[in-house]
Design a protein around this motif. Structure first.
Motif, PDB file in Angstrom:
ATOM      1  N   LEU A 208       0.871  -1.177   0.000  1.00 35.74           N
ATOM      2  CA  LEU A 208       0.000   0.000   0.000  1.00 35.74           C
ATOM      3  C   LEU A 208       0.906   1.224   0.000  1.00 35.74           C
ATOM      4  CD1 LEU A 208      -2.706  -0.910   2.662  1.00 35.74           C
ATOM      5  CD2 LEU A 208      -3.055  -0.630   0.212  1.00 35.74           C
ATOM      6  N   PRO A 209       0.580   2.209  -0.797  1.00 33.35           N
ATOM      7  CA  PRO A 209       1.466   3.369  -0.887  1.00 33.35           C
ATOM      8  C   PRO A 209       1.387   4.271   0.332  1.00 33.35           C
ATOM      9  CG  PRO A 209      -0.474   3.686  -2.255  1.00 33.35           C
ATOM     10  CD  PRO A 209      -0.590   2.317  -1.679  1.00 33.35           C
ATOM     11  N   ASP A 210       0.409   4.037   1.190  1.00 32.43           N
ATOM     12  CA  ASP A 210       0.154   4.973   2.274  1.00 32.43           C
ATOM     13  C   ASP A 210       0.181   4.310   3.631  1.00 32.43           C
ATOM     14  OD1 ASP A 210      -0.342   7.586   1.427  1.00 32.43           O
ATOM     15  OD2 ASP A 210      -2.188   6.905   0.437  1.00 32.43           O
ATOM     16  N   SER A 211       0.267   5.150   4.646  1.00 33.86           N
ATOM     17  CA  SER A 211      -0.111   4.673   5.973  1.00 33.86           C
ATOM     18  C   SER A 211      -1.294   5.530   6.428  1.00 33.86           C
ATOM     19  CB  SER A 211       1.060   4.731   6.937  1.00 33.86           C
ATOM     20  OG  SER A 211       1.487   6.038   7.065  1.00 33.86           O
ATOM     21  N   PHE A 212      -1.984   5.053   7.422  1.00 31.57           N
ATOM     22  CA  PHE A 212      -3.319   5.592   7.701  1.00 31.57           C
ATOM     23  C   PHE A 212      -3.419   6.151   9.119  1.00 31.57           C
ATOM     24  CE2 PHE A 212      -3.564   2.613   4.305  1.00 31.57           C
ATOM     25  CZ  PHE A 212      -4.447   3.194   3.416  1.00 31.57           C
ATOM     26  N   ASP A 213      -4.289   7.136   9.255  1.00 31.32           N
ATOM     27  CA  ASP A 213      -4.583   7.699  10.575  1.00 31.32           C
ATOM     28  C   ASP A 213      -5.539   6.789  11.330  1.00 31.32           C
ATOM     29  OD1 ASP A 213      -3.311  10.456  10.199  1.00 31.32           O
ATOM     30  OD2 ASP A 213      -4.635  10.304   8.461  1.00 31.32           O
ATOM     31  N   LEU A 214      -6.407   6.127  10.572  1.00 30.61           N
ATOM     32  CA  LEU A 214      -7.381   5.228  11.204  1.00 30.61           C
ATOM     33  C   LEU A 214      -7.526   3.981  10.325  1.00 30.61           C
ATOM     34  CD1 LEU A 214      -9.747   4.599  13.212  1.00 30.61           C
ATOM     35  CD2 LEU A 214     -11.246   5.855  11.635  1.00 30.61           C
ATOM     36  N   ARG A 229      -3.279 -14.745  11.448  1.00 31.96           N
ATOM     37  CA  ARG A 229      -3.878 -13.601  12.141  1.00 31.96           C
ATOM     38  C   ARG A 229      -2.773 -12.656  12.650  1.00 31.96           C
ATOM     39  NH1 ARG A 229      -5.113 -13.384  17.485  1.00 31.96           N
ATOM     40  NH2 ARG A 229      -6.604 -11.787  18.093  1.00 31.96           N
ATOM     41  N   VAL A 230      -1.724 -13.233  13.243  1.00 34.80           N
ATOM     42  CA  VAL A 230      -0.631 -12.398  13.739  1.00 34.80           C
ATOM     43  C   VAL A 230       0.071 -11.707  12.561  1.00 34.80           C
ATOM     44  CG1 VAL A 230       1.610 -12.438  14.930  1.00 34.80           C
ATOM     45  CG2 VAL A 230      -0.306 -13.772  15.823  1.00 34.80           C
ATOM     46  N   GLU A 231       0.272 -12.462  11.459  1.00 39.45           N
ATOM     47  CA  GLU A 231       0.905 -11.850  10.275  1.00 39.45           C
ATOM     48  C   GLU A 231       0.068 -10.693   9.745  1.00 39.45           C
ATOM     49  OE1 GLU A 231       1.669 -14.913   7.367  1.00 39.45           O
ATOM     50  OE2 GLU A 231       2.727 -16.097   8.880  1.00 39.45           O
ATOM     51  N   LEU A 232      -1.242 -10.911   9.712  1.00 37.57           N
ATOM     52  CA  LEU A 232      -2.138  -9.859   9.223  1.00 37.57           C
ATOM     53  C   LEU A 232      -1.958  -8.592  10.058  1.00 37.57           C
ATOM     54  CD1 LEU A 232      -4.707  -8.548   7.912  1.00 37.57           C
ATOM     55  CD2 LEU A 232      -6.045  -9.823   9.550  1.00 37.57           C
ATOM     56  N   PHE A 233      -1.995  -8.714  11.400  1.00 37.87           N
ATOM     57  CA  PHE A 233      -1.914  -7.511  12.217  1.00 37.87           C
ATOM     58  C   PHE A 233      -0.509  -6.912  12.220  1.00 37.87           C
ATOM     59  CE2 PHE A 233      -6.056  -8.977  13.844  1.00 37.87           C
ATOM     60  CZ  PHE A 233      -6.755  -7.800  13.594  1.00 37.87           C
ATOM     61  N   ASN A 234       0.521  -7.726  11.975  1.00 35.54           N
ATOM     62  CA  ASN A 234       1.861  -7.169  11.785  1.00 35.54           C
ATOM     63  C   ASN A 234       1.877  -6.256  10.568  1.00 35.54           C
ATOM     64  OD1 ASN A 234       4.279  -7.758  13.383  1.00 35.54           O
ATOM     65  ND2 ASN A 234       3.518  -9.866  13.269  1.00 35.54           N
ATOM     66  N   ARG A 235       1.244  -6.728   9.485  1.00 35.39           N
ATOM     67  CA  ARG A 235       1.210  -5.917   8.261  1.00 35.39           C
ATOM     68  C   ARG A 235       0.374  -4.660   8.489  1.00 35.39           C
ATOM     69  NH1 ARG A 235       1.414 -11.081   5.767  1.00 35.39           N
ATOM     70  NH2 ARG A 235      -0.837 -11.362   5.763  1.00 35.39           N
ATOM     71  N   VAL A 236      -0.754  -4.837   9.168  1.00 38.45           N
ATOM     72  CA  VAL A 236      -1.619  -3.687   9.441  1.00 38.45           C
ATOM     73  C   VAL A 236      -0.860  -2.646  10.276  1.00 38.45           C
ATOM     74  CG1 VAL A 236      -3.656  -2.975  10.783  1.00 38.45           C
ATOM     75  CG2 VAL A 236      -3.836  -4.867   9.158  1.00 38.45           C
TER      76      VAL A 236
END
Ligand code: SAM
Length: 286
Positions: A208-214, A229-236
């Motif tokens: 994703l080109p961006d990071s997010f405020d929310l 699940r852990v990998e997903l939240f690491n990426r998030v």
């Protein structure tokens, strides 16, 4: 037609579906494969579920794989789902984040990601909250993503039946943001402004080109097993601004993710998360 899979067939299907979607199916969920793929047997003229499985594994069967994803995903959602988090967003989180944007950047837009947005109700609810607060679409960007092609098409279309709007849209907002087109309620263009929908799986590395405020990522990780699940939240976490907030589902807990996020209890029963290690943010906010 058999209405059961033998254990070998089930093992093949569950592994394949985990690869395709990240969704982990335990044996008691075998009925989902039977029920949800039943129509595809006929459509693809398959004599049984093994036939369908081997067909879907063929390299040039991308369309069939998309249909499997559309059918196996549970797209349950509603406008202003769980209501309480939207109140906290309106009263506390969004004013804070908007203030941060105004302080830090010339005309920097507030960036929001509705991850696993299903048919769009969550993203449109966020846009309604902002517009009700008097925030113009030029001041924010909302991106909705989902793995399901069908869900994303429907989100882009923004057309909902009576039952769907009655599940959460108050009459005043219905009047302000929707038009009735003789059968369904169509989201007005003014609400679609600064809102985009993109098909994107969350169980694989994503760019994703961006990071997010929310980031709102609710009721999707519950379908994953612990590792994904852990990998997903690491990426998030890598796409969440240091000052930003993550909202997960009201029945979800941090569990083994406590090292990634810290809880911010803004109201009784409503928990938002922030990056525990603020250095994790790797993508600059433009
Ligand atoms: C139960 S809905 C939740 C929708 C919304 N976030 C909410 O809470 O109302 C789960 C959504 O996750 C999506 N999904 C499932 N697996 C996914 C994956 N690997 N990547 C992205 N989206 C996924 C499904 O297509 C579905 O739309």
């Amino acid at each position: 037609m058999k209405d059961k899979l033998d254990s070998n067939e089930f093992a093949l299907w569950s592994q394949f579906l985990a690869e395709l979607t990240g969704i982990s199916l335990s044996e008691d969920k075998e009925y989902l494969i039977i029920e949800r793929f039943h129509g595809l047997l006929k459509k693809y003229q398959c004599s049984n579920y093994s036939h369908l499985y081997f067909m879907a594994r063929e390299p040039d069967r991308n369309d069939l794989r998309e249909e499997l994803i559309d059918h196996i995903t549970t797209k349950e959602t509603s406008f202003f789902r769980d209501s309480a988090p939207f109140e906290v967003l309106r009263k506390t989180v969004l004013p804070k984040l908007l203030e941060h944007c105004r302080r830090t950047g010339e005309k920097r837009r507030l960036k929001i990601w509705s991850a696993a947005c299903s048919t769009g109700q969550e993203a449109y609810s966020l846009a309604m909250v902002l517009q009700e607060m008097g925030v113009s679409p030029q001041e924010y960007l909302i991106m909705g993503t989902d793995i399901s092609r069908m869900a994303i098409e429907s989100a882009r279309h923004g057309c909902y039946n009576r039952f769907e709007v009655e599940r959460g849209v108050p009459p005043a907002l219905l009047e302000r943001f929707f038009v009735f087109n003789s059968k369904n309620w169509q989201v007005k263009d003014s609400l679609k402004e600064s809102l985009s929908f993109t098909q994107m799986p969350l169980h694989r590395p994503f760019m994703l080109p961006d990071s997010f405020d929310l980031i709102v990522c609710r009721n999707v990780a519950i379908y994953f097993s612990s590792g994904p699940r852990v990998e997903l939240f690491n990426r998030v976490a890598r796409h969440l601004q240091p000052h930003g907030y993550l909202l997960i589902g009201s029945t979800e807990t941090l569990g083994d993710l406590a090292h990634l996020f810290c809880e911010v209890q803004l109201e009784p029963r409503v928990v938002f998360l922030q990056n525990a290690d603020k250095r994790q943010v790797s993508v600059p906010c433009r």
